[in-house]
Design a protein around this motif. Structure first.
Motif, PDB file in Angstrom:
ATOM      1  N   ARG A 148      -2.439  -2.752   5.241  1.00 31.87           N
ATOM      2  CA  ARG A 148      -1.592  -3.628   4.421  1.00 31.87           C
ATOM      3  C   ARG A 148      -2.287  -4.968   4.136  1.00 31.87           C
ATOM      4  O   ARG A 148      -2.759  -5.652   5.045  1.00 31.87           O
ATOM      5  CB  ARG A 148      -0.279  -3.882   5.149  1.00 31.87           C
ATOM      6  CG  ARG A 148       0.694  -4.774   4.407  1.00 31.87           C
ATOM      7  CD  ARG A 148       2.000  -4.872   5.161  1.00 31.87           C
ATOM      8  NE  ARG A 148       2.955  -5.723   4.453  1.00 31.87           N
ATOM      9  CZ  ARG A 148       4.193  -5.966   4.859  1.00 31.87           C
ATOM     10  NH1 ARG A 148       4.627  -5.397   5.980  1.00 31.87           N
ATOM     11  NH2 ARG A 148       4.979  -6.752   4.146  1.00 31.87           N
ATOM     12  N   GLY A 149      -2.356  -5.312   2.844  1.00 31.49           N
ATOM     13  CA  GLY A 149      -2.917  -6.587   2.425  1.00 31.49           C
ATOM     14  C   GLY A 149      -4.419  -6.695   2.507  1.00 31.49           C
ATOM     15  O   GLY A 149      -4.982  -7.734   2.149  1.00 31.49           O
ATOM     16  N   GLU A 178      -2.457   0.884   1.670  1.00 35.15           N
ATOM     17  CA  GLU A 178      -1.140   0.379   2.044  1.00 35.15           C
ATOM     18  C   GLU A 178      -0.726  -0.777   1.124  1.00 35.15           C
ATOM     19  O   GLU A 178      -1.477  -1.202   0.241  1.00 35.15           O
ATOM     20  CB  GLU A 178      -1.153  -0.073   3.507  1.00 35.15           C
ATOM     21  CG  GLU A 178      -1.488   1.027   4.500  1.00 35.15           C
ATOM     22  CD  GLU A 178      -0.379   2.033   4.688  1.00 35.15           C
ATOM     23  OE1 GLU A 178       0.664   1.918   4.001  1.00 35.15           O
ATOM     24  OE2 GLU A 178      -0.539   2.948   5.525  1.00 35.15           O
ATOM     25  N   GLU A 179       0.456  -1.286   1.356  1.00 35.08           N
ATOM     26  CA  GLU A 179       1.036  -2.334   0.511  1.00 35.08           C
ATOM     27  C   GLU A 179       0.076  -3.510   0.326  1.00 35.08           C
ATOM     28  O   GLU A 179      -0.431  -4.085   1.291  1.00 35.08           O
ATOM     29  CB  GLU A 179       2.341  -2.825   1.131  1.00 35.08           C
ATOM     30  CG  GLU A 179       3.040  -3.915   0.330  1.00 35.08           C
ATOM     31  CD  GLU A 179       4.324  -4.383   0.976  1.00 35.08           C
ATOM     32  OE1 GLU A 179       4.882  -5.407   0.511  1.00 35.08           O
ATOM     33  OE2 GLU A 179       4.770  -3.747   1.957  1.00 35.08           O
ATOM     34  N   ALA A 181      -2.953  -3.586  -0.629  1.00 32.41           N
ATOM     35  CA  ALA A 181      -4.370  -3.340  -0.339  1.00 32.41           C
ATOM     36  C   ALA A 181      -5.160  -3.147  -1.632  1.00 32.41           C
ATOM     37  O   ALA A 181      -4.616  -2.776  -2.668  1.00 32.41           O
ATOM     38  CB  ALA A 181      -4.517  -2.116   0.550  1.00 32.41           C
ATOM     39  N   ALA A 211      -0.476  -1.984  -4.400  1.00 29.83           N
ATOM     40  CA  ALA A 211      -1.871  -1.683  -4.057  1.00 29.83           C
ATOM     41  C   ALA A 211      -2.711  -1.565  -5.324  1.00 29.83           C
ATOM     42  O   ALA A 211      -2.195  -1.259  -6.407  1.00 29.83           O
ATOM     43  CB  ALA A 211      -1.950  -0.407  -3.239  1.00 29.83           C
ATOM     44  N   SER A 239       2.054  -0.687  -8.209  1.00 25.91           N
ATOM     45  CA  SER A 239       0.680  -0.367  -7.818  1.00 25.91           C
ATOM     46  C   SER A 239      -0.143   0.020  -9.045  1.00 25.91           C
ATOM     47  O   SER A 239       0.385   0.309 -10.119  1.00 25.91           O
ATOM     48  CB  SER A 239       0.660   0.777  -6.798  1.00 25.91           C
ATOM     49  OG  SER A 239       1.176   1.957  -7.382  1.00 25.91           O
TER      50      SER A 239
END
Length: 426
Positions: A148-149, A178-179, A181, A211, A239
């Motif tokens: 994430r990130g 992930e969120e 990324a 993402a 995304s």
């Protein structure tokens, strides 16, 4: 080498965690019961499979890796990660700190959440016996998990190699962003010329909320390889996916691609180029489904065929009732360079929502005689005028490929293919 039978299936299934075994079981059931695909089926229209799947053998381990001289690593600069899979077995996976690049077999053994997200429940009813064989007998691959990130600096290179004559190679890439990324990946398919091998690669991509994921595939299978690839990509809310593919190799090579825009505001861009020569078949079946509002897709593919080669493109954009305010475009253009070559292009739209904007375009034809005349009037002879047209034809799609480091080598490969065509005119 192992036969494709129940004993080999049990050997593979024994290495899987309990939750993953139903996938393999469903695959083996499909493999045992499904007929081989045939040209009378719509999804296999225009092509002959030419493979006896039951006569192939599964490598019991990896063969000798191919020479590093053919690797893309020197072109891509400092890598964030590099994995090599030979004959369906991952032989190395190295990455910078924080980049989750591991063997899929190791990931299954540790039973992490990321591998559960991409490990599908089994071959879908709309797929084929090749996909079923993959789910039944594949036990390894590559897992790339970006947390994430996390914003990965540099490119992750994954190499899939097939080396064993008479074998069935089953490489797999599972990719999770992930969120929030961001990651950029290049996947390279290779096998030796003259080695008769069948490859059934599978690629699964999940882009979580917000993402940003870029995947470029360079298909350079050897001239005796038959490949039947399956790829699924899922985009969640807001995304962005960018997928590019260059199809150059293989005796025959097929890519069955399904993209699901599942989250509001998600988008996908698909770019492709291909060049068939000799008696090669390049077969593309692309499907994009808009399942949420304000989703966007843009598909742009260009190809050329010469000698007695054949290309096939079947594309479908489907907008579900939930896909209001979607924007979708699909374009496929083909250049036929020899009398014996064929190009088939069948774009389709299926629109079940009323507030949308959609379009598709298709073209198949020879070198433009008016452009040839113009170039010859400016002092070029006919052969140079035609070569310049072919080179210019691919420039706009090359410019759209996100990995600009590959552009010079791709351009050189395309023109080498053109220069090697038998003399003749479409």
């Amino acid at each position: 080498m192992l036969p494709l039978n129940e004993q080999t299936f049990e050997r593979v299934a024994a290495s899987l965690p309990g939750w993953a075994r139903p996938s393999a079981e469903a695959g083996f059931t499909g493999f045992a019961s499904l007929p081989m695909p045939a040209a009378h089926q719509e999804e296999w229209r225009y092509v002959e499979v030419g493979v006896d799947l039951d006569a192939l053998l599964l490598p019991a381990g990896p063969g000798v890796p191919l020479a590093t001289a053919g690797s893309l690593a020197p072109l891509l600069g400092p890598l964030a990660g590099h994995a090599v899979n030979v004959d369906g077995y991952t032989t190395s996976a190295q990455a910078l700190a924080g980049v989750g690049l591991v063997s899929l077999a190791d990931a299954l053994a540790t039973d992490g959440e990321a591998v559960r997200r991409v490990f599908r429940s089994g071959p879908g009813a709309d797929l084929d016996r090749f996909a079923a064989a993959h789910h039944a007998f594949a036990g390894d691959g590559v897992l790339l998990h970006v947390g994430r990130g996390q914003q990965v600096a540099g490119t992750v290179l994954v190499e899939f190699q097939a080396t064993a004559p008479g074998s069935l190679a089953l490489p797999r890439l599972s990719l999770v962003a992930e969120e929030g990324a961001e990651v950029s990946v290049v996947l390279h398919y290779r096998s030796p010329d003259g080695t008769a091998v069948v490859a059934v690669p599978q690629v699964e991509v999940v882009a979580a909320e917000n993402a940003r994921l870029v995947l470029t595939v360079l298909q350079q299978w050897g001239n005796a390889t038959r490949a039947f690839g399956h790829q699924t990509m899922t985009a969640e809310r807001d995304s962005s996916l960018t997928f590019s593919e260059a199809g150059l190799g293989g005796s025959s090579a097929r890519l069955h691609l399904r993209i699901g825009l599942d989250g509001t505001g998600s988008e996908v861009r698909v770019f492709g180029l291909y060049f068939g020569h000799s008696r090669q078949t390049l077969d593309y079946r692309y499907y994009v489904v808009h399942r949420a509002q304000h989703t966007n897709s843009n598909m742009y593919l260009k190809g050329a065929v010469g000698d007695e080669a054949r290309s096939v493109f079947t594309g479908l954009i489907r907008i579900d009732p939930e896909g209001q305010y979607s924007d979708a475009v699909q374009t496929n253009r083909n250049l036929v360079l020899s009398e014996g070559a064929e190009a088939h292009s069948v774009p389709n739209l299926e629109i079940l929502a009323n507030e949308v904007r959609c379009g598709h375009g298709s073209a198949v034809g020879p070198i433009d005689p008016e452009q040839r005349y113009y170039l010859m009037s400016r002092g070029l002879d006919r052969s140079r005028a035609d070569r310049l047209q072919v080179k210019g034809y691919f420039e706009d799609v090359l410019a759209r490929f996100p990995h600009v480091e590959l552009e010079p080598s791709l351009r050189a490969a395309l023109m080498t293919r053109y220069d090697g065509l038998e003399p003749g005119e479409a």
